[in-house]
Design a protein around this motif. Structure first.
Motif, short mmCIF file in Angstrom:
data_model
loop_
_atom_site.label_atom_id
_atom_site.label_comp_id
_atom_site.label_asym_id
_atom_site.label_seq_id
_atom_site.Cartn_x
_atom_site.Cartn_y
_atom_site.Cartn_z
N LYS A 151 -3.06 0.72 -1.30
CA LYS A 151 -2.05 0.42 -0.28
C LYS A 151 -1.22 1.66 0.03
N ILE A 152 -0.86 1.79 1.30
CA ILE A 152 0.16 2.74 1.72
C ILE A 152 1.40 1.88 1.95
N VAL A 153 2.45 2.16 1.21
CA VAL A 153 3.65 1.31 1.21
C VAL A 153 4.85 2.13 1.66
N GLU A 154 5.72 1.48 2.42
CA GLU A 154 6.96 2.13 2.84
C GLU A 154 8.09 1.60 1.98
N GLY A 155 8.84 2.51 1.41
CA GLY A 155 9.96 2.09 0.58
C GLY A 155 10.40 3.19 -0.35
N GLY A 156 11.45 2.93 -1.07
CA GLY A 156 11.95 3.92 -2.01
C GLY A 156 12.63 5.08 -1.30
N LYS A 157 13.03 6.05 -2.06
CA LYS A 157 13.78 7.18 -1.50
C LYS A 157 12.90 8.17 -0.75
N ASP A 158 11.58 8.16 -1.03
CA ASP A 158 10.69 9.15 -0.42
C ASP A 158 9.91 8.63 0.78
#
Length: 113
Positions: A39-46
């Protein structure tokens, strides 16, 4: 030792449609081992990050398969992100072309009236 990677983006999702998941990918390593469900996931600080296939356990989530060395992790994750960005650019280019065709077609029909 050089590792060959073939990365395929299987599906992509706009922000918010599938939670933080932006895409699913598959990787074929040296033409002899395949990994599905990356998976390519969007989230976190980066921002965007790669998440390997995992299963839920009593202690949280455990990756089912994963790169063992830091060097290969960087190579694999970099290749997955590159493939995602290329697929995203192709999707955007196709959307622009489709919108141009939609704008052009009504004008052509009117000229024939």
């Amino acid at each position: 030792m050089s590792t060959t990677l073939e990365i395929r983006i299987n599906s992509m999702y706009p922000p918010g449609q599938q939670g933080g998941t932006r895409a699913y990918a598959s990787a074929t390593i040296d033409g002899c081992f395949a990994v599905r469900g990356i998976k390519i996931v969007e989230g976190g600080k980066d921002g965007l990050f790669v998440s390997m296939p995992s299963r839920k356990t009593q202690d949280g989530y455990k990756e089912i398969c994963f790169p063992v060395t830091g060097e290969f992790r960087e190579q694999l994750y970099g290749a997955v992100m590159d493939a995602y960005h290329k697929a995203l650019m192709m999707t955007q280019e196709n959307a622009v072309q489709e919108s141009r065709q939609t704008v052009t077609q009504p004008g052509q029909q009117m000229a024939g009236i």
